[in-house]
Design an enzyme around this catalytic site. Structure first.
Site, short mmCIF file in Angstrom:
data_model
loop_
_atom_site.label_atom_id
_atom_site.label_comp_id
_atom_site.label_asym_id
_atom_site.label_seq_id
_atom_site.Cartn_x
_atom_site.Cartn_y
_atom_site.Cartn_z
N HIS A 98 0.80 -1.23 0.00
CA HIS A 98 0.00 0.00 0.00
C HIS A 98 0.83 1.27 0.00
O HIS A 98 0.30 2.37 -0.12
CB HIS A 98 -0.97 0.02 1.18
CG HIS A 98 -2.28 0.67 0.86
ND1 HIS A 98 -2.41 1.65 -0.09
CD2 HIS A 98 -3.53 0.48 1.39
CE1 HIS A 98 -3.68 2.04 -0.15
NE2 HIS A 98 -4.37 1.36 0.72
N ASP B 191 -2.47 1.68 -4.88
CA ASP B 191 -3.73 1.96 -4.19
C ASP B 191 -4.82 1.06 -4.75
O ASP B 191 -4.64 0.39 -5.77
CB ASP B 191 -4.12 3.44 -4.33
CG ASP B 191 -4.21 3.88 -5.78
OD1 ASP B 191 -3.89 5.03 -6.06
OD2 ASP B 191 -4.61 3.06 -6.64
#
Lengths: 262, 486
Positions: free
Chosen positions: B456, B460
């Site tokens: 992350h 995304d």
């Protein structure tokens, strides 16, 4: 003592370093065997070249299948049977020997099996040859690309193991002629003769640099304590009943083999 | 099939061992071909992390079996311990995958009393001379070979009459994890796996202990078969090592300490590193009817007997096509310099379970390979993996990893990233499920679940979702691949 304490604190095992030059290979092997069987320390032995050419065979293996016995007898090349397994090599001033004798707990990340030990050594040498040539551990050999420049052998006993290597910094073509093409060859050899199969380390890096890099790589895994520069200075626990099994084959042994093959 | 419940309850190492056994026992490879992965249900407990292999870390790991066996070449005797009876001491697999060794010398004679782990003899394999130590305390009854003989792996070297005091009363405890002890002598302090009470043994856990635990737990059905599969690094069964262990032993419930060695020890490090990365997971289902049809067509029109068509090459190629549009999924993140390197080559790693453990070799430059070439390369890597002959080049340089857990089972999971990659894709088994048509009728469809784990810090949800849609589109409509045919 302080050194031991510090090393233990850091969690890295201690290893005693012996740096030799030009020591006869038979003497070196006797020393290694003695250190393996009678000492409880970890040792690193580096012998930069041996004084005169010799053929060194593994513990078992038929002389007639591995060596050109007649030429060897004629030219009086000494043949030694060492205490570890593995293949046959011819060694001389151009050969550099690196031996590691370890307690199993000193390298707990690996299993005391030949492939694990070999793979561990492959990583060590990958560090040594980083940025130099296309080094890899291929099947059981150390190679640049597909050409071998070093082999290794091991002996594994109850709590310890030895891994020793002879590396071809340089070699003489005529010496290679004493060795036969072994029946058990690695796949990647593809029936190449000695000169197409092996290569010289000197084409890749200077001799002293190899030794320094090796010591550096070992130092990253062990706390190295230099103990001797020549064999006489080495303080080995003298086990009263220790008799090395590495031996020099006599002329008589060789002639017998010759006769048998007629 | 191993249920998710088991993953929660057993220690990592033990889990892996079961996995390997299962793989070596399974007779018909699933549709999804060899790559297998461990999967946990989404509700798995925190004590059971879903581990993953780092391709790079594989250089540091050795894939030898018998990690449980601390003692060097302690030979595999019959797992069951009859007191006062004769046991066979076989030549155990030395880990080199070779079939025979030469006996060099005996250290004992017939009639000698031997201690546990006392060296019995020395053998020579290709590379090394190795001491074989005794598994038990007992008296040497017969020596069956003389120095110079060639002994096949699995053949009995000697026969031993086992002493009463050497019976290791195997004790087990139901517990959640395997913890690494701080010293070899600690035992009974940490839970998780079988332990022996005998001080002399240094708390060693022997292979049979773990396998018996597995039988007890109903994880492994056939003890003798699994022992055979376990004893060798290769798929060929070891002779003379059949065990009757299933029936005859007792246990009490005590702690057992298992030191993590080699493979698992390295995994502790790599997993710890991977767990520091903030992962997020994206799941979807892909309809595979067109894929099934295409694969069948390949198989029917297959002229080469060496080539076996499976789903994986199709999935790999379409993955590569999707990566062209979303190169961020095929990148490496350098956290010191805060740089993302978009990798030019699609070196797709395929997780494979072998008798020696898990490996993740990768197929290089998939963007430049045809599906047939991918099929052949995959087959080559699978063969090398099962023979434990993969070289460094095969396992380094991966840019994204694909894990086919469908061969074992499970639907959803949380695979850990194979650092320094930024995404990992796990695919489940293709299952036939009923689907609703627009007119309200029900029709069967082949569905495959996909779970993408991503870093992350770099990716995304939107990017991963779009990437997955692209890949899904290519799988559901494989004719679209023709648009890119040159």
């Amino acid at each position: 003592m302080a050194l031991v304490g510090k090393a233990r604190e850091a969690g890295i095992p201690l290893m005693k370093l012996i740096r030799l030059k030009g020591v006869p290979i038979l003497e070196q092997l006797h020393l290694e065997e003695r250190l393996l069987r009678t000492s409880s320390d970890n040792w690193c032995l580096i012998n930069d070249g041996t004084n005169s050419p010799a053929i060194v065979m593994g513990l078992s293996g038929k002389l007639s299948e591995l060596v050109e016995v007649r030429s060897v007898l004629q030219d009086q090349v000494p043949v030694i049977r060492r205490f570890s397994g593995g293949g046959t090599v011819i060694v001389d001033q151009g050969t550099i020997f690196v031996t590691l004798i370890c307690n199993k707990e000193a390298v707990p990340d690996i299993q005391p099996f030949p492939p694990s030990i070999m793979s561990w050594s492959g990583q060590l040498y990958s560090e040594v040859f980083e940025g130099i040539g296309d080094f890899q551990l291929r099947e059981n050999d150390y190679v640049f690309g597909d050409r071998k420049f070093g082999g290794n052998a091991q002996s594994i006993i109850k709590h310890r193991w030895v891994h020793h290597t002879s590396l071809l910094w340089d070699y003489e073509v005529k010496n290679m002629a004493y060795l036969k093409l072994p029946a058990k060859a690695p796949n990647y050899r593809l029936a190449r003769g000695h000169n197409d199969f092996v290569c010289r380390m000197k084409e890749f890096l200077p001799r002293y640099e190899f030794v320094e890099r090796t010591i550096k790589a070992i130092r990253s895994r062990f706390s190295l304590e230099p103990v001797a520069d020549n064999i006489a200075d080495i303080d080995v626990p003298s086990a009263t009943h220790f008799a090395p099994s590495t031996r020099l084959l006599t002329d008589h042994d060789m002639r017998e083999v010759c006769a048998a093959s007629l | 099939m191993l249920s998710s419940r088991i993953w929660q309850r057993t220690g990592w190492g033990f889990r892996r061992r079961c996995l390997c056994l299962y793989i070596s026992l399974s007779s018909s490879p699933s549709e999804q071909n060899a790559p297998v992965w461990k999967f946990f249900s989404a509700s798995s407990s925190s004590s059971a992390p879903a581990p993953f292999r780092r391709a790079r870390a594989l250089e540091d790991i050795n894939f030898n079996v018998s990690y449980m066996n601390k003692c060097c070449f302690s030979t595999e005797a019959v797992a069951d311990l009859p007191v006062g009876e004769m046991v066979d001491v076989p030549l155990a697999q030395t880990g080199e995958g070779i079939a025979e060794c030469e006996l060099l010398k005996w250290f004992v004679q017939e009639g000698d009393q031997v201690e546990e782990f006392q060296p019995l003899c020395e053998v020579q394999s290709d590379k090394a001379t190795i001491e074989i130590t005794s598994r038990y305390k007992g008296k040497v009854a017969h020596l069956l070979f003389v120095p110079g003989n060639i002994v096949k792996v699995g053949e009995t070297l000697a026969k031993l009459i086992v002493n009463e005091s050497s019976l290791p009363a195997l004790i087990f405890r139901d517990s959640e994890h395997v913890q690494s002890p701080s010293s070899d002598n600690e035992k009974g302090k940490q839970g998780g796996v079988p332990s022996t009470p005998d001080d002399d043994k240094d708390g060693r856990v022997l292979k049979e202990d773990v396998l018996k635990y597995a039988v007890m737990k109903g994880i492994i059905k056939d003890q003798s078969v699994s022992l055979n599969a376990e004893c060798g690094n290769q798929s060929q069964p070891v002779e003379g090592n059949n065990s009757d262990a299933t029936s005859k032993f007792e246990w009490t419930f005590e702690d057992k300490t298992v030191p993590l060695r080699g493979f698992q020890r390295a995994m502790v490090k790599t997993m710890s590193l991977a767990s520091k990365v903030p992962h997020f997971y994206y799941a979807d289902e892909i309809t595979c009817d067109a894929l099934v049809e295409l694969k069948t067509s390949f198989q029917n029109n297959n002229t080469s007997p060496d080539v076996k068509h499976t789903f994986l090459p199709l999935l790999i190629k379409s993955l590569s096509m999707a990566l062209i549009k979303y190169p961020l999924m095929n990148s490496c993140f350098n956290e010191e310099s805060l740089e993302v390197t978009l990798k030019g080559s699609h070196n797709i790693g395929i997780a494979m379970a072998t008798p020696n453990g898990l490996v993740v070799p990768n197929i290089k430059n998939v963007q430049s390979l045809s599906i047939l070439e991918i099929t052949k390369e995959l087959s080559r890597l699978q063969r090398l993996a099962s023979d434990n002959k993969l070289n460094t080049e095969d396992i380094c340089g991966g840019t994204i990893t694909l894990s086919n857990i469908g061969a074992i089972g499970g639907k959803f999971g949380s695979p850990l990233l194979n650092l320094p990659e930024v995404s990992i894709i796990a695919i489940g088994r293709i299952q036939k499920v009923p689907q609703w048509a627009d007119d309200g009728s029900v029709y069967p469809a082949s569905l495959m679940t996909v779970n993408i784990g991503a870093d992350h810090r770099v990716l995304d949800g939107a990017t991963v979702a779009r990437f997955c849609n692209e890949w899904k589109n290519l799988i559901e409509n494989p004719e679209l691949l023709l648009l890119h045919l040159r």
